[in-house]
Design an enzyme around this catalytic site. Structure first.
Site, PDB file in Angstrom:
ATOM      1  CG  HIS A 114      43.658  27.126  36.797  1.00  0.00           C
ATOM      2  ND1 HIS A 114      43.909  26.575  35.565  1.00  0.00           N
ATOM      3  CD2 HIS A 114      44.023  26.184  37.699  1.00  0.00           C
ATOM      4  CE1 HIS A 114      44.427  25.367  35.729  1.00  0.00           C
ATOM      5  NE2 HIS A 114      44.507  25.097  37.011  1.00  0.00           N
TER       6      HIS A 114
ATOM      7  CB  CYS B 171      45.537  24.794  40.601  1.00  0.00           C
ATOM      8  SG  CYS B 171      45.784  23.245  39.690  1.00  0.00           S
TER       9      CYS B 171
ATOM     10  NE  ARG C 264      48.477  26.070  32.159  1.00  0.00           N
ATOM     11  CZ  ARG C 264      47.511  25.397  31.542  1.00  0.00           C
ATOM     12  NH1 ARG C 264      47.288  25.610  30.253  1.00  0.00           N
ATOM     13  NH2 ARG C 264      46.772  24.529  32.196  1.00  0.00           N
TER      14      ARG C 264
ATOM     15  CG  ASP D 232      48.097  24.863  35.516  1.00  0.00           C
ATOM     16  OD1 ASP D 232      48.972  25.589  34.992  1.00  0.00           O
ATOM     17  OD2 ASP D 232      47.282  24.203  34.865  1.00  0.00           O
TER      18      ASP D 232
ATOM     19  CB  CYS E 247      41.464  23.307  36.593  1.00  0.00           C
ATOM     20  SG  CYS E 247      42.340  22.429  37.909  1.00  0.00           S
TER      21      CYS E 247
END
Ligand code: CO
Length: 211
Positions: free
Chosen positions: A98, A42, A46, A44, A101
């Site tokens: 994750h 992803c 993080r 993302d 999400c």
């Protein structure tokens, strides 16, 4: 809040530290790229592939998009996949989702996000296949967590459906496909599923390929 300039300064310091630890670090890396892994994760911020797997530059070839989807009409992903499998000859392709999400969470609502709707529809399809199982869970968090896992499994299957992966399986017995989910709260990767050349897939997806 960091500025762009802060990143440039931090970069110089990082490069200095790398050379200090391994004097030939950049010399060796710039000569050849031989990663064993393709990571489809992803976007993302993080969930950075190298940091969470404690790997160095050169070890993982990376593609990231919203909610780590494998969409067959996505020219970007398919180009990355082809390059990784046919040219770099990676041994493993990892789809990493994750928990928490935002893409999966958004897809589980009826909110309209404009252009993004088209992308998130792929996740709504995953929900439609597993509606009963997901709806049986009590809390929204549980339902979202299960959807994150089901989404990863579906994307691994989407990889297996491509003639590109099936050809590599037939000719070279690689790569192994893996699906895992990263926990934002504990930093742990949960291994979910794997598929390789011996895994049976629904016959309708199998192509007649010459050895
Ligand atoms: Co995400």
């Amino acid at each position: 809040m960091k500025s762009y300039n802060d990143l440039l300064i931090a970069n110089k310091e990082w490069a200095k530290q790398q050379v200090k630890a391994e004097p030939n670090f950049f010399k060796e890396l710039s000569g050849l790229q031989t990663p064993q892994f393709l990571w489809i994760g992803c976007s993302d911020s993080r969930v950075p592939a190298n940091e969470i797997t404690n790997t160095k530059p050169g070890e993982i070839f990376v593609h990231r998009n919203v909610a780590n989807l494998v969409v067959h009409t996505d020219l970007n992903l398919m180009t990355v996949l082809m390059y990784a499998v046919d040219v770099l000859k990676v041994k493993h392709v990892i789809v990493c989702g994750h928990y928490g999400c935002g893409g999966v969470q958004a897809a589980m609502t009826n909110k309209s996000f404009g252009l993004i709707n088209r992308w998130l529809t792929n996740i709504k399809d995953v929900y439609r296949f597993h509606r009963e199982e997901v709806d049986a869970l009590k809390t929204l968090e549980e339902r979202e967590n299960l959807m994150v896992e089901l989404n990863v499994r579906e994307q691994v299957l989407n990889l297996a459906k491509t003639s590109l992966i099936q050809e590599a399986w037939t000719k070279e017995g690689r790569p192994t496909l893996h699906g895992c989910v990263y926990g934002l709260k504990d930093g742990i990767l949960k291994d979910l599923v794997y598929m390789d050349s011996k895994t049976a897939i629904d016959p309708i997806y199998k192509y007649d390929l010459d050895k």
